[in-house]
Design a protein around this motif. Structure first.
Motif, PDB file in Angstrom:
ATOM      1  N   GLU A 121       0.868  -1.175   0.000  1.00 42.04           N
ATOM      2  CA  GLU A 121       0.000   0.000   0.000  1.00 42.04           C
ATOM      3  C   GLU A 121       0.904   1.223   0.000  1.00 42.04           C
ATOM      4  OE1 GLU A 121      -2.928   0.012   3.099  1.00 42.04           O
ATOM      5  OE2 GLU A 121      -3.735  -1.929   2.483  1.00 42.04           O
ATOM      6  N   GLY A 122       0.963   1.899  -1.142  1.00 38.98           N
ATOM      7  CA  GLY A 122       1.861   3.040  -1.264  1.00 38.98           C
ATOM      8  C   GLY A 122       3.294   2.580  -1.166  1.00 38.98           C
ATOM      9  N   THR A 123       4.031   3.120  -0.204  1.00 39.72           N
ATOM     10  CA  THR A 123       5.426   2.727  -0.017  1.00 39.72           C
ATOM     11  C   THR A 123       5.600   1.821   1.190  1.00 39.72           C
ATOM     12  OG1 THR A 123       5.862   4.710   1.278  1.00 39.72           O
ATOM     13  CG2 THR A 123       6.296   4.831  -1.093  1.00 39.72           C
ATOM     14  N   THR A 124       4.516   1.261   1.670  1.00 42.68           N
ATOM     15  CA  THR A 124       4.564   0.364   2.822  1.00 42.68           C
ATOM     16  C   THR A 124       4.241  -1.057   2.380  1.00 42.68           C
ATOM     17  OG1 THR A 124       3.867   2.139   4.308  1.00 42.68           O
ATOM     18  CG2 THR A 124       3.637  -0.106   5.117  1.00 42.68           C
ATOM     19  N   LEU A 125       5.101  -1.996   2.770  1.00 42.71           N
ATOM     20  CA  LEU A 125       4.850  -3.406   2.513  1.00 42.71           C
ATOM     21  C   LEU A 125       4.198  -4.024   3.737  1.00 42.71           C
ATOM     22  CD1 LEU A 125       8.236  -4.498   0.892  1.00 42.71           C
ATOM     23  CD2 LEU A 125       6.119  -3.878  -0.269  1.00 42.71           C
ATOM     24  N   TYR A 126       3.234  -4.886   3.507  1.00 38.56           N
ATOM     25  CA  TYR A 126       2.614  -5.649   4.593  1.00 38.56           C
ATOM     26  C   TYR A 126       3.171  -7.058   4.515  1.00 38.56           C
ATOM     27  CZ  TYR A 126      -0.456  -1.851   5.748  1.00 38.56           C
ATOM     28  OH  TYR A 126      -0.940  -0.645   6.163  1.00 38.56           O
ATOM     29  N   VAL A 127       3.754  -7.501   5.617  1.00 38.64           N
ATOM     30  CA  VAL A 127       4.484  -8.760   5.637  1.00 38.64           C
ATOM     31  C   VAL A 127       3.928  -9.682   6.716  1.00 38.64           C
ATOM     32  CG1 VAL A 127       6.589  -7.685   4.759  1.00 38.64           C
ATOM     33  CG2 VAL A 127       6.242  -7.849   7.215  1.00 38.64           C
ATOM     34  N   MET A 128       4.252 -10.973   6.551  1.00 41.14           N
ATOM     35  CA  MET A 128       3.932 -11.994   7.555  1.00 41.14           C
ATOM     36  C   MET A 128       5.178 -12.829   7.781  1.00 41.14           C
ATOM     37  SD  MET A 128       0.852 -11.834   8.743  1.00 41.14           S
ATOM     38  CE  MET A 128       0.522 -13.433   9.429  1.00 41.14           C
ATOM     39  N   PRO A 129       5.472 -13.190   9.027  1.00 37.37           N
ATOM     40  CA  PRO A 129       6.637 -14.035   9.306  1.00 37.37           C
ATOM     41  C   PRO A 129       6.482 -15.406   8.657  1.00 37.37           C
ATOM     42  CG  PRO A 129       5.681 -13.165  11.338  1.00 37.37           C
ATOM     43  CD  PRO A 129       4.763 -12.811  10.231  1.00 37.37           C
ATOM     44  N   ARG A 130       7.603 -15.948   8.208  1.00 38.98           N
ATOM     45  CA  ARG A 130       7.561 -17.234   7.514  1.00 38.98           C
ATOM     46  C   ARG A 130       7.048 -18.343   8.432  1.00 38.98           C
ATOM     47  NH1 ARG A 130      12.707 -19.900   4.629  1.00 38.98           N
ATOM     48  NH2 ARG A 130      13.674 -18.626   6.212  1.00 38.98           N
ATOM     49  N   HIS A 131       7.417 -18.318   9.688  1.00 40.26           N
ATOM     50  CA  HIS A 131       7.017 -19.400  10.596  1.00 40.26           C
ATOM     51  C   HIS A 131       5.505 -19.442  10.819  1.00 40.26           C
ATOM     52  CE1 HIS A 131       6.301 -16.870  14.180  1.00 40.26           C
ATOM     53  NE2 HIS A 131       7.322 -16.162  13.744  1.00 40.26           N
ATOM     54  N   LEU A 132       4.795 -18.358  10.585  1.00 35.27           N
ATOM     55  CA  LEU A 132       3.343 -18.381  10.723  1.00 35.27           C
ATOM     56  C   LEU A 132       2.642 -18.904   9.471  1.00 35.27           C
ATOM     57  CD1 LEU A 132       2.563 -15.008  12.542  1.00 35.27           C
ATOM     58  CD2 LEU A 132       2.602 -17.297  13.494  1.00 35.27           C
ATOM     59  N   LEU A 133       3.306 -18.840   8.329  1.00 35.94           N
ATOM     60  CA  LEU A 133       2.681 -19.261   7.084  1.00 35.94           C
ATOM     61  C   LEU A 133       3.068 -20.667   6.644  1.00 35.94           C
ATOM     62  CD1 LEU A 133       2.992 -15.956   5.039  1.00 35.94           C
ATOM     63  CD2 LEU A 133       1.005 -16.835   6.258  1.00 35.94           C
ATOM     64  N   THR A 134       4.121 -21.234   7.242  1.00 41.76           N
ATOM     65  CA  THR A 134       4.530 -22.579   6.819  1.00 41.76           C
ATOM     66  C   THR A 134       4.101 -23.632   7.795  1.00 41.76           C
ATOM     67  OG1 THR A 134       6.683 -22.272   7.862  1.00 41.76           O
ATOM     68  CG2 THR A 134       6.510 -21.838   5.489  1.00 41.76           C
TER      69      THR A 134
END
Length: 139
Positions: free
Chosen positions: A126-139
């Motif tokens: 969104e604009g110049t901000t990235l929204y991220v999620m930690p890898r350990h929560l998605l794997t």
């Protein structure tokens, strides 16, 4: 007044031959506006030019609001992995290294904190901000 009608008509016509994203057209409309004002009020030439400049600038800026899309969709690369440079506290922003550049980042889940040097996945931008999620929560 006749000179402003000629200038206005000429600038509006030039837009058909040399498209400039309606800049010439707006300047021509402004010249026609000055001609209309001169029908009612006799104005000295230097004020006429100043009025034309103000009207042209206003018209060009106003047209940008309606002619350009408000949001441009940017595509992120297929590589959605990034690495946090700083800690990202829950609900706060931090920095991540993504595609070789430092980006402002937030966790997509505002209740999760992310430690520095942690691998994260970029979920959206969104604009110049990235929204991220930690890898350990998605794997």
């Amino acid at each position: 007044m006749l000179i402003w009608l000629v200038i206005g008509g000429g600038l509006c016509s030039l837009e058909f031959f040399f498209p400039t994203a309606f800049v010439e057209f707006m300047m021509g409309v402004s010249a026609l506006g000055v001609a209309a004002v001169l029908l009612v009020f006799p104005i000295p030439p230097n004020i006429q030019i100043a009025l034309w400049l103000v009207l042209s600038t206003t018209a060009v800026i106003a047209s940008r609001r309606f002619l350009t899309p408000r949001t441009s969709k940017r595509t992120l690369s297929d590589d959605s992995e990034a690495e946090t440079l700083t800690a990202i506290a829950a609900g706060k922003t931090g920095r991540v290294l993504y595609e070789g550049n430092s980006w402002r980042a937030r966790c997509a889940d505002e209740t999760v904190a992310i430690q520095p040097n942690e691998t994260v996945y970029v979920v959206r931008q969104e604009g110049t901000t990235l929204y991220v999620m930690p890898r350990h929560l998605l794997t």
